[in-house]
Scaffold this motif. Structure first.
Motif, PDB file in Angstrom:
ATOM      1  N   GLN A 190       0.667  -1.091  -0.071  1.00  0.00           N
ATOM      2  CA  GLN A 190      -0.054  -0.107  -0.026  1.00  0.00           C
ATOM      3  C   GLN A 190       0.810   1.398  -0.010  1.00  0.00           C
ATOM      4  OE1 GLN A 190      -3.050  -0.069   3.100  1.00  0.00           O
ATOM      5  NE2 GLN A 190      -3.639   1.998   2.596  1.00  0.00           N
ATOM      6  N   PHE A 191       2.163   1.079   0.806  1.00  0.00           N
ATOM      7  CA  PHE A 191       2.740   2.271   0.744  1.00  0.00           C
ATOM      8  C   PHE A 191       3.649   2.483  -0.629  1.00  0.00           C
ATOM      9  CE2 PHE A 191       2.728   2.513   5.632  1.00  0.00           C
ATOM     10  CZ  PHE A 191       2.011   3.401   5.481  1.00  0.00           C
ATOM     11  N   GLY A 192       3.723   1.315  -1.236  1.00  0.00           N
ATOM     12  CA  GLY A 192       4.322   1.650  -2.537  1.00  0.00           C
ATOM     13  C   GLY A 192       5.485   0.457  -2.977  1.00  0.00           C
ATOM     14  N   ALA A 193       5.688  -0.460  -2.079  1.00  0.00           N
ATOM     15  CA  ALA A 193       6.481  -1.732  -2.487  1.00  0.00           C
ATOM     16  C   ALA A 193       6.127  -2.119  -3.658  1.00  0.00           C
ATOM     17  CB  ALA A 193       6.582  -2.610  -1.407  1.00  0.00           C
ATOM     18  N   THR A 194       7.176  -2.674  -4.654  1.00  0.00           N
ATOM     19  CA  THR A 194       6.708  -3.272  -5.994  1.00  0.00           C
ATOM     20  C   THR A 194       7.226  -4.814  -5.801  1.00  0.00           C
ATOM     21  OG1 THR A 194       8.875  -2.705  -6.733  1.00  0.00           O
ATOM     22  CG2 THR A 194       7.012  -1.245  -7.172  1.00  0.00           C
ATOM     23  N   ASP A 195       7.959  -5.162  -4.943  1.00  0.00           N
ATOM     24  CA  ASP A 195       8.470  -6.440  -4.811  1.00  0.00           C
ATOM     25  C   ASP A 195       8.410  -6.938  -3.114  1.00  0.00           C
ATOM     26  OD1 ASP A 195       9.577  -7.271  -7.443  1.00  0.00           O
ATOM     27  OD2 ASP A 195      10.066  -5.571  -7.180  1.00  0.00           O
ATOM     28  N   ILE A 196       8.291  -8.182  -2.984  1.00  0.00           N
ATOM     29  CA  ILE A 196       8.440  -8.655  -1.513  1.00  0.00           C
ATOM     30  C   ILE A 196       9.186  -9.687  -1.638  1.00  0.00           C
ATOM     31  CG2 ILE A 196       7.184  -9.688   0.384  1.00  0.00           C
ATOM     32  CD1 ILE A 196       6.311  -6.988  -0.055  1.00  0.00           C
ATOM     33  N   VAL A 197      10.288  -9.711  -0.657  1.00  0.00           N
ATOM     34  CA  VAL A 197      11.379 -10.926  -0.365  1.00  0.00           C
ATOM     35  C   VAL A 197      11.047 -11.337   1.118  1.00  0.00           C
ATOM     36  CG1 VAL A 197      13.749 -11.338  -0.154  1.00  0.00           C
ATOM     37  CG2 VAL A 197      12.834 -10.017  -2.062  1.00  0.00           C
ATOM     38  N   GLU A 198      11.051 -12.677   1.233  1.00  0.00           N
ATOM     39  CA  GLU A 198      10.553 -12.936   2.500  1.00  0.00           C
ATOM     40  C   GLU A 198      12.094 -13.758   2.792  1.00  0.00           C
ATOM     41  OE1 GLU A 198       7.491 -16.036   2.935  1.00  0.00           O
ATOM     42  OE2 GLU A 198       5.820 -14.190   2.429  1.00  0.00           O
ATOM     43  N   GLU A 199      13.109 -14.034   2.131  1.00  0.00           N
ATOM     44  CA  GLU A 199      14.087 -14.696   2.557  1.00  0.00           C
ATOM     45  C   GLU A 199      15.104 -13.830   3.329  1.00  0.00           C
ATOM     46  OE1 GLU A 199      13.002 -16.408  -1.315  1.00  0.00           O
ATOM     47  OE2 GLU A 199      13.069 -14.633  -0.544  1.00  0.00           O
ATOM     48  N   ARG A 200      15.849 -14.312   4.301  1.00  0.00           N
ATOM     49  CA  ARG A 200      16.686 -13.366   5.054  1.00  0.00           C
ATOM     50  C   ARG A 200      18.172 -13.758   5.064  1.00  0.00           C
ATOM     51  NH1 ARG A 200      13.516 -13.138  10.925  1.00  0.00           N
ATOM     52  NH2 ARG A 200      11.690 -11.880  10.348  1.00  0.00           N
ATOM     53  N   GLY A 201      19.102 -13.075   5.660  1.00  0.00           N
ATOM     54  CA  GLY A 201      20.588 -13.456   5.676  1.00  0.00           C
ATOM     55  C   GLY A 201      21.044 -13.504   4.263  1.00  0.00           C
ATOM     56  N   ASP A 202      21.790 -14.553   4.052  1.00  0.00           N
ATOM     57  CA  ASP A 202      22.704 -14.786   2.654  1.00  0.00           C
ATOM     58  C   ASP A 202      21.580 -14.914   1.633  1.00  0.00           C
ATOM     59  OD1 ASP A 202      25.096 -14.325   3.629  1.00  0.00           O
ATOM     60  OD2 ASP A 202      25.368 -16.517   3.909  1.00  0.00           O
ATOM     61  N   VAL A 209      16.518  -1.965  11.520  1.00  0.00           N
ATOM     62  CA  VAL A 209      16.438  -3.250  12.552  1.00  0.00           C
ATOM     63  C   VAL A 209      17.251  -2.723  13.712  1.00  0.00           C
ATOM     64  CG1 VAL A 209      16.200  -5.491  13.292  1.00  0.00           C
ATOM     65  CG2 VAL A 209      15.189  -4.718  11.036  1.00  0.00           C
ATOM     66  N   GLY A 210      18.610  -2.920  13.343  1.00  0.00           N
ATOM     67  CA  GLY A 210      19.702  -2.544  14.305  1.00  0.00           C
ATOM     68  C   GLY A 210      20.387  -3.843  14.636  1.00  0.00           C
ATOM     69  N   THR A 211      20.245  -5.154  13.920  1.00  0.00           N
ATOM     70  CA  THR A 211      20.860  -6.339  14.497  1.00  0.00           C
ATOM     71  C   THR A 211      21.932  -6.368  13.394  1.00  0.00           C
ATOM     72  OG1 THR A 211      19.353  -7.718  13.129  1.00  0.00           O
ATOM     73  CG2 THR A 211      18.741  -7.031  15.371  1.00  0.00           C
ATOM     74  N   GLN A 212      23.037  -7.246  13.994  1.00  0.00           N
ATOM     75  CA  GLN A 212      24.056  -7.611  13.021  1.00  0.00           C
ATOM     76  C   GLN A 212      23.727  -8.357  11.528  1.00  0.00           C
ATOM     77  OE1 GLN A 212      27.327  -7.334  13.896  1.00  0.00           O
ATOM     78  NE2 GLN A 212      28.214  -8.617  12.111  1.00  0.00           N
ATOM     79  N   GLU A 213      22.531  -9.174  11.776  1.00  0.00           N
ATOM     80  CA  GLU A 213      21.950  -9.850  10.485  1.00  0.00           C
ATOM     81  C   GLU A 213      21.262  -8.797   9.757  1.00  0.00           C
ATOM     82  OE1 GLU A 213      19.074 -13.700   9.267  1.00  0.00           O
ATOM     83  OE2 GLU A 213      18.287 -12.124  10.930  1.00  0.00           O
ATOM     84  N   SER A 214      20.679  -7.975  10.285  1.00  0.00           N
ATOM     85  CA  SER A 214      19.916  -6.878   9.304  1.00  0.00           C
ATOM     86  C   SER A 214      21.043  -5.996   8.541  1.00  0.00           C
ATOM     87  CB  SER A 214      19.064  -6.153  10.243  1.00  0.00           C
ATOM     88  OG  SER A 214      19.370  -5.111  11.280  1.00  0.00           O
TER      89      SER A 214
END
Length: 340
Positions: A207-219, A241-246
């Motif tokens: 709704q805010f304007g994203a054109t794609d969604i990615v559910e995977e994280r990390g590598d 976020v503020g974490t090492q992974e993010s």
């Protein structure tokens, strides 16, 4: 007056505390008309940040000016105002360069507490921005978002140099990340990739304007971003976020020569110098200079060009603040608005 006080991790209470008074001649006292719970409030709630005894909470606010100190010239009693989560004089060299959140006289509003009926606003002339006209209920919710999460998401998008022709990736689907998507769209980004695993937040991101969604994280998330961008990576990436992974995901998802705007409050983040060297990306972030953007954001809200207030998906009276904290902690709410 009633105020939210955190006594220990998970222990949030609404108590009677002393009402604020003018301390410095540059102070103002406002009657808070709405406040909210921030994702950063969850760090002490979860015990990750230490508390030094019972602590008044909150740093986001809109309200009506009740009293001003003798050296306040631009703010008047009766003004409906929005202020940044960092008080600043807006006149020092750092402020003039556009980084009011690092003003040499800065006061973090979290040290004052705004989840309360009244709040003392230091450096009122530099911190508060009056709203001209009477906002509708919908506009008032959006103006509250401007106090922190909208301004922070906007700074993140600007720091990442989002703009026309750019692909923007957003790491983090909390309120800041979602509003960074809104900002990137307003700034003209061609493609906006939201990294999210939650259906309700994915819908709001779209709704805010994203054109794609990615559910995977990390590598795997990095690989997906590169797959979507022909192997290059995003031009602009927001870390919210503020974490090492993010942080590593944000840097890894950015193409060489690209820009990362990081606004997640960092906890345990460490960067390897050699990895950073070869990433060849620009990093800019930290506490968002919301005051820089407030006049523009207020104008966009009051002319109904943007509606960031829909990020508030749970509204509770101040007395139920503990339930609001719990809902956000359990990810049953994205952003909780507290009414007074």
């Amino acid at each position: 007056m009633r105020a939210v006080v955190m006594h220990a991790p998970g222990d949030v209470r609404v108590e009677e505390i002393e009402a604020p008074v003018i301390v410095e001649p540059t102070d103002a006292i406002i009657r808070v008309t709405a406040t909210c719970v921030c994702g950063s409030d969850l760090w002490p709630y979860r015990g990750i940040e230490k508390l030094n005894g019972p602590t008044p909470m909150g740093h986001e606010y809109v309200g009506v000016v009740e009293q001003v100190g003798p050296e306040v010239n631009d703010i008047e009693v009766g003004d409906f105002v929005v202020g940044s989560f960092v008080a600043s004089d807006n006149t020092c060299e750092i402020c003039e360069a556009g980084f009011q959140s690092r003003c040499i006289h800065q006061v973090m509003m979290g040290s004052v507490g705004t989840q309360s009926e009244y709040a003392r606003i230091p450096l009122a002339d530099g911190t508060l921005v009056p709203v001209h006209g009477e906002p509708t209920e919908r506009q008032a919710r959006s103006l509250l978002a401007a106090s922190d999460v909208l301004g922070t998401g906007w700074f993140a998008a600007v720091a990442a140099e989002a703009g026309p022709g750019k692909t923007v990736a957003v790491v983090g689907d909390g309120a800041v990340g979602l509003l960074a998507i809104l900002a990137a769209r307003q700034l003209g980004a061609e493609r906006i990739i939201a990294m999210s695993r939650h259906a309700d937040r994915q819908a709001l991101a779209t709704q805010f304007g994203a054109t794609d969604i990615v559910e995977e994280r990390g590598d795997a998330g990095i690989a997906k971003i590169k797959e979507l961008t022909g192997g290059y990576g995003a031009h602009s990436t927001v870390e919210a976020v503020g974490t090492q992974e993010s942080m590593m995901q944000a840097i890894g998802a950015t193409r060489p020569g690209g820009h990362v705007g990081y606004v997640g409050v960092s906890h345990g983040v460490e960067l390897d110098g050699m990895n950073l060297f070869f990433a060849t990306v620009s990093l800019l972030g930290g506490p968002a200079p919301v005051r820089r953007f407030l006049p523009e954001l207020i104008e966009l809200i009051m002319t109904d060009q943007i509606d960031p207030g829909i990020v508030f998906d749970l509204t509770l009276p101040l007395e139920d603040a503990a339930a609001g904290y719990q809902a956000m902690d359990e990810r049953r709410a994205t952003k909780v608005l507290l009414t007074l």
